[in-house]
Design a protein around this motif. Structure first.
Motif, PDB file in Angstrom:
ATOM      1  N   TYR A 297     -48.623  22.947   5.356  1.00 38.91           N
ATOM      2  CA  TYR A 297     -47.257  22.823   4.836  1.00 38.91           C
ATOM      3  C   TYR A 297     -46.343  23.745   5.640  1.00 38.91           C
ATOM      4  O   TYR A 297     -46.816  24.666   6.322  1.00 38.91           O
ATOM      5  N   GLY A 298     -45.044  23.476   5.572  1.00 37.34           N
ATOM      6  CA  GLY A 298     -44.072  24.359   6.224  1.00 37.34           C
ATOM      7  C   GLY A 298     -43.841  24.089   7.699  1.00 37.34           C
ATOM      8  O   GLY A 298     -43.061  24.794   8.341  1.00 37.34           O
ATOM      9  N   GLY A 299     -44.514  23.062   8.252  1.00 39.29           N
ATOM     10  CA  GLY A 299     -44.360  22.774   9.680  1.00 39.29           C
ATOM     11  C   GLY A 299     -42.926  22.480  10.079  1.00 39.29           C
ATOM     12  O   GLY A 299     -42.518  22.752  11.208  1.00 39.29           O
ATOM     13  N   GLU A 300     -42.148  21.976   9.117  1.00 37.03           N
ATOM     14  CA  GLU A 300     -40.751  21.631   9.441  1.00 37.03           C
ATOM     15  C   GLU A 300     -39.904  22.879   9.728  1.00 37.03           C
ATOM     16  O   GLU A 300     -38.822  22.776  10.284  1.00 37.03           O
ATOM     17  N   TYR A 301     -40.412  24.056   9.345  1.00 38.61           N
ATOM     18  CA  TYR A 301     -39.653  25.289   9.610  1.00 38.61           C
ATOM     19  C   TYR A 301     -40.064  25.982  10.915  1.00 38.61           C
ATOM     20  O   TYR A 301     -39.617  27.081  11.201  1.00 38.61           O
ATOM     21  N   THR A 302     -40.937  25.337  11.686  1.00 37.10           N
ATOM     22  CA  THR A 302     -41.463  25.948  12.911  1.00 37.10           C
ATOM     23  C   THR A 302     -40.359  26.454  13.854  1.00 37.10           C
ATOM     24  O   THR A 302     -40.403  27.596  14.318  1.00 37.10           O
ATOM     25  N   LEU A 303     -39.379  25.595  14.115  1.00 38.88           N
ATOM     26  CA  LEU A 303     -38.316  26.009  15.047  1.00 38.88           C
ATOM     27  C   LEU A 303     -37.407  27.051  14.414  1.00 38.88           C
ATOM     28  O   LEU A 303     -37.016  28.025  15.063  1.00 38.88           O
ATOM     29  N   ALA A 304     -37.087  26.840  13.151  1.00 34.03           N
ATOM     30  CA  ALA A 304     -36.207  27.786  12.456  1.00 34.03           C
ATOM     31  C   ALA A 304     -36.805  29.194  12.499  1.00 34.03           C
ATOM     32  O   ALA A 304     -36.101  30.179  12.745  1.00 34.03           O
ATOM     33  N   LYS A 305     -38.123  29.283  12.305  1.00 32.99           N
ATOM     34  CA  LYS A 305     -38.790  30.597  12.332  1.00 32.99           C
ATOM     35  C   LYS A 305     -38.744  31.192  13.732  1.00 32.99           C
ATOM     36  O   LYS A 305     -38.409  32.362  13.925  1.00 32.99           O
ATOM     37  N   ALA A 306     -39.057  30.345  14.727  1.00 35.06           N
ATOM     38  CA  ALA A 306     -39.127  30.854  16.101  1.00 35.06           C
ATOM     39  C   ALA A 306     -37.757  31.282  16.619  1.00 35.06           C
ATOM     40  O   ALA A 306     -37.657  32.197  17.441  1.00 35.06           O
ATOM     41  N   LEU A 307     -36.696  30.638  16.137  1.00 37.74           N
ATOM     42  CA  LEU A 307     -35.367  30.913  16.680  1.00 37.74           C
ATOM     43  C   LEU A 307     -34.559  31.867  15.797  1.00 37.74           C
ATOM     44  O   LEU A 307     -33.433  32.221  16.137  1.00 37.74           O
ATOM     45  N   ALA A 308     -35.148  32.311  14.683  1.00 36.51           N
ATOM     46  CA  ALA A 308     -34.406  33.144  13.721  1.00 36.51           C
ATOM     47  C   ALA A 308     -33.872  34.422  14.360  1.00 36.51           C
ATOM     48  O   ALA A 308     -32.781  34.885  14.037  1.00 36.51           O
ATOM     49  N   SER A 309     -34.622  34.975  15.320  1.00 43.27           N
ATOM     50  CA  SER A 309     -34.225  36.261  15.903  1.00 43.27           C
ATOM     51  C   SER A 309     -32.985  36.134  16.783  1.00 43.27           C
ATOM     52  O   SER A 309     -32.433  37.126  17.247  1.00 43.27           O
ATOM     53  N   LEU A 310     -32.527  34.916  17.033  1.00 41.38           N
ATOM     54  CA  LEU A 310     -31.388  34.733  17.938  1.00 41.38           C
ATOM     55  C   LEU A 310     -30.043  34.796  17.225  1.00 41.38           C
ATOM     56  O   LEU A 310     -28.992  34.773  17.876  1.00 41.38           O
ATOM     57  N   GLU A 311     -30.070  34.865  15.895  1.00 46.59           N
ATOM     58  CA  GLU A 311     -28.815  34.962  15.131  1.00 46.59           C
ATOM     59  C   GLU A 311     -27.992  36.137  15.668  1.00 46.59           C
ATOM     60  O   GLU A 311     -28.522  37.203  15.915  1.00 46.59           O
TER      61      GLU A 311
END
Ligand code: ATP
Ligand code: MG
Length: 257
Positions: A106-120
């Motif tokens: 579960y949660g695979g749909e958040y893969t990119l969101a997690k990886a890119l979160a530090s760019l905020e």
């Protein structure tokens, strides 16, 4: 406490589940135009074709796939391709990201969101170029993006794809209400072709203010990649440069409600 307001990062996916409707051309020239307008912009290539890096004339050692798979840090993967224009390259290694998503319970749909979160906070815009499909990576893109821009070529088959695609986006919005359909961008507009005008009129009737002014068919847009240049570099006075410049201004002004 700092009084400085942090920028809200606008995350714009350029997408449609049909090939060859000018998604990559739009993503590159929109991102480059935003950067030229003073907006720090990151373009992320989410297509295994990986056309964005060669199109901009750079060959980074790593890209978005390596960052997601934690094989590279953002510092290693992100390159500055032009002033204020940063790139996370795509390419065949994205297949590994799709496999990684598929392996998760579960949660695979958040893969990119997690990886890119530090760019905020580092950029004003993230422009995401996507592949002409509806797979796990596209879904993950819509769980990260906040806005969607749909380039649609003015032909009947592209219209069918548009209707289906908007239905699927609707489904995603049930789970992710912050995702907004920002614009439908007609591409390859040619006044001499009657079908072009007719389809444009239909689109206007259905989509009203979501419909942006069209990008005209312009041979300079198809030549620019051979010179590894954006349209502003290759033919700054062309119709293509003018149309994409207009798109850039609209996107800057027409932000999230
Ligand atoms: N307005 C235009 N006028 C003329 N040629 C264009 C225009 N926009 C894009 N092209 C050309 O059309 C072709 C397809 O464009 P592009 O690669 O941007 O489409 P795409 O939607 O990203 O394709 P794919 O679905 O394969 O990713 C390219 O050769 C591009 O240079
Ligand atoms: Mg493309």
């Amino acid at each position: 406490m700092s009084l400085e307001r942090k920028w809200d990062l606008r995350k714009l996916a350029v997408a449609l589940g049909k090939g060859g409707t000018a998604k990559t051309t739009t993503a590159v020239n929109l991102a480059a135009g935003l950067a030229r307008a003073g907006q720090p912009t990151l373009i992320v290539d989410l297509d295994t074709q990986g056309q964005v890096a060669p199109l901009l004339g750079v060959s980074p050692p790593a890209g978005i796939a390596e960052m997601v798979l934690q094989e590279a840090t953002p510092e290693e993967a992100i390159v500055e391709a032009r002033d204020r224009l940063y790139l996370l390259a795509g390419g065949p290694s994205l297949a590994g990201v799709k496999r990684m998503i598929a392996r998760q319970d579960y949660g695979g749909e958040y893969t990119l969101a997690k990886a890119l979160a530090s760019l905020e906070g580092k950029y004003r815009f993230v422009v995401l170029d996507t592949a002409p499909s509806w797979d796990t990576l596209n879904v993950a893109t819509f769980f990260y993006a906040t806005e969607v821009l749909i380039p649609v070529s003015l032909e009947t088959m592209a219209l069918q794809a548009l209707v289906q695609f908007i239905q699927k986006l609707d489904d995603i919005q049930t789970y992710r209400p912050e995702l907004q359909l920002r614009a439908i961008l007609p591409t390859f507009f040619d006044r001499r072709v009657r079908q072009s005008e007719e389809i444009l009129t239909q689109l206007k009737t259905y989509y009203g203010s979501l419909l942006y002014p069209p990008i005209r068919y312009n041979v300079r847009l198809s030549e620019a990649p051979s010179y590894k240049q954006t349209i502003y570099e290759y033919a700054p006075h062309s119709a293509g440069a003018e149309d994409y410049q207009q798109l850039v201004e609209r996107i800057i002004l027409n932000g999230p409600a």
